[in-house]
Motif scaffolding. Sequence first.
Motif, PDB file in Angstrom:
ATOM      1  N   CYS A 150      18.716  -3.954  61.078  1.00 34.32           N
ATOM      2  CA  CYS A 150      17.526  -3.362  60.454  1.00 34.32           C
ATOM      3  C   CYS A 150      17.057  -2.216  61.337  1.00 34.32           C
ATOM      4  N   ASN A 151      16.723  -1.097  60.708  1.00 39.39           N
ATOM      5  CA  ASN A 151      16.301   0.084  61.475  1.00 39.39           C
ATOM      6  C   ASN A 151      14.953  -0.102  62.151  1.00 39.39           C
ATOM      7  N   GLY A 159      20.389  -1.331  64.786  1.00 35.23           N
ATOM      8  CA  GLY A 159      20.106  -0.699  63.494  1.00 35.23           C
ATOM      9  C   GLY A 159      21.018  -1.154  62.382  1.00 35.23           C
ATOM     10  N   SER A 164      23.648   2.312  59.163  1.00 36.09           N
ATOM     11  CA  SER A 164      23.496   1.589  57.902  1.00 36.09           C
ATOM     12  C   SER A 164      22.918   0.200  58.153  1.00 36.09           C
ATOM     13  N   CYS A 165      21.698   0.002  57.689  1.00 34.14           N
ATOM     14  CA  CYS A 165      21.052  -1.300  57.866  1.00 34.14           C
ATOM     15  C   CYS A 165      21.563  -2.283  56.810  1.00 34.14           C
ATOM     16  N   SER A 166      21.210  -3.549  57.003  1.00 35.92           N
ATOM     17  CA  SER A 166      21.678  -4.581  56.079  1.00 35.92           C
ATOM     18  C   SER A 166      21.145  -4.373  54.667  1.00 35.92           C
TER      19      SER A 166
END
Length: 777
Positions: free
Chosen positions: A522-523, A519, A550-552
């Motif tokens: 990316c979630n 995640g 916290s995604c990119s």
Amino acid sequence: MTLDQLQEGQFALIRKVKGRGAFRHRIVEMGFVKGQVLSTLRFAPMKDPVEFRLLDSDVSLRRSEAALIEIDLLEGLDSHTYNGNHINVEDRSQSVYVDKPHLSQAHPLNLKHNLIEVCMVGNPNAGKTSLFNALSGAYEHVGNYSGVTVDAKTTHFFYKGYTIELTDLPGSYSLSPYTPEEKFVREQLLQKNPDVIINVVDASNLERNLYLTSQLIDMDVKVVMALNMYDEMSKKGDVIQIDVLGQLLGIPIVPTVASKEQGSDMLLQKVVDVYLEQEPTIRHIHIPYGRRIEDSLKPIQDAIRKDEGFVDAYPSRFMALKLLENDAELINQMCHLQNQAQIEKLAQIERQKIQSFYNEEPDHILTDDRYAFIRGALKECYQRKTSLVKNVSLTDKIDAILTSKIWGFPIFLFFLWLMFESTFFLGDYPLQWIESGVAAFSNYLELHLAEGILKDMVIDGIVRGIGGVIIFLPNILILFFFISIMETTGYMSRVAFIMDKLMHTIGLHGKSFIPLIIGFGCNVPAIMSTRTIENKKDRLLTMLIIPFMSCSARLPVYILVVGAFFPKNAGTIIFLIYLIGIMFSILSALLFKGLFFKKAESPFVIEFPPYRWPTFKAVAFHLWFKTKQYLQKMAGIILIASIVIWALSYFPTSSHVFGDAQIEHSYLGTVGKIFEPIIAPLGFDWKMGISLLAGISAKEVVVSTMSVLMDVNTAFTPLSAVSFLIFVLLYFPCIAVFAAIKKESKSWKWAIFMALYTTILAWIIAFAIYQIGSLFI
């Protein structure tokens, strides 16, 4: 398409004859073979059966039988262009002449008709996806831990006149219904019925890997074995007689080293040979299960065989074995059998006989017998130089440190801190270069574009919006570089191990931590990777806490705000934001566990793959793939959002107001003012609110919107900046995540709950930070 769909007067080429046993034998003898041309003559008055013309004879089949024959429609072909022996193909450059024993002449067949459907199966960490890439030239993401491939990946490529349709199935230890991957793999093999299966086997872990092979033998399918990582076995000094093992298993075996693309051509040649039934090694064998088991199998098989249609589609011995194992998933597939009740009753009687005889469950006996068969086969052809008492390897020495009680957690936390520190400071240099380039381009446009609405849209909308986001590409690539290192080296599985105790306290196990780490990138793929979690409640609970990772896409927001207000400690602060996200995921999991997911504990079972050096090629392609994704997002949703935000802030135009006043009186300002009372207690003005609202589509849009509307340095105070950062961390992730949760949970309820819960929680925490902080400032 299938033969039952062919209309009267149409011609087709037989691509594959499905089914097995007496049915397949009968129709093959009548000329229904791969590469044969046939046509539909007429339907019976009630549309069933159907009369076909092939090999100068007329043959009738029921539609249900014709449905088992896959064909390619030969468009533009009629009785004038086809005389029974020759197909006229105008474009000979796209044709290949194939000699078939059932044809009187060599027929020019278009390449698209020479399709070989191939599925790849194997244990996790056997190098299956690496081999997929080596064979096809595709570049799927490769990770050295269980659960990277969570669905089927398919690609097409040409090989010696054939189109290979190669499907990479999820890593699976067996064909038992223990995990979602195993259910999916088995379902694909039974329903897709591929022409050839490539069984990828880790040469350094033969006995465990060959268990899946033994089940493929029971399934009675055409298999080619890729003995992968053959170099690692050779380095240990182990010796295997490949031809002998192939004869014992009835499977051709090709040694491969996928990471170096060695053995690929030979493997594909074996696939073609097996497809053409020209491989002498192929033979159908029965794994010996002992007299008692075999005596129970026979009456069950006989009962199944009474339904010829079912036997045509499913292997009777495999189904009988699954009945003895009391496999509920496959038993449900037999519900349409006329004698289903009799078969189930018979299977229950035979299971009781076996349990009484062995004083053990039948599935345990079958497992023991499969391993006995494997050990017996290896005894004939495999010589292990290393002793069974394993020497201390480099992997063991590294694990002694990375997974130790003392050093495990500190090393993992240090690695995370290093990742975010590097993301900010190393990425700051190329960020400034790109920022200077964007500024120079903006100045160039300012000088050369004519005054007017187009110039305003291009500079203030597109360039400022896109430019405000694209400058963070280096930071995101550095983040993905570190995640790629964790995945490809095998460290990810160790993280799951050291986190198991903590995850256990919130009702999960360490394996659930892998999607959480994913995640950070990316979630959406993280939510998809929860398919590898066996327990449904574990899977759902993990889905609901992934949005706190916290995604990119959030990273540009953090870098922009933290860089403006806390530049001296930027890396550490970003690291703390990520830790806060982890903390809220844990607290939320505890809450959800108490409210929704009270259950028994799930066992923790995860494989530790050996550590491997990440290859430059694998990491480079991973980063290129992420770069391409990021640029596509720039050209798509962020470009559109930037133009829409600019337009809403530009109109309606007025000759009396300019600058910020113009924006405040625009459509965007009107909407922002409506929401301002709700967000004012958090320290936000309407421009921040619009940025957050736009971020629902994608979090990068928060940055592009801020670039269009405001100067971050003057819009925030340090306190409101902290409040804003925490709100971005916690509130509704994005539409794509919402859709992913709905799809994976198969329920709107959980997706809507996630959206409301995260946004309400974000408001409460941001409110507390700003209001309490205001008391001390």
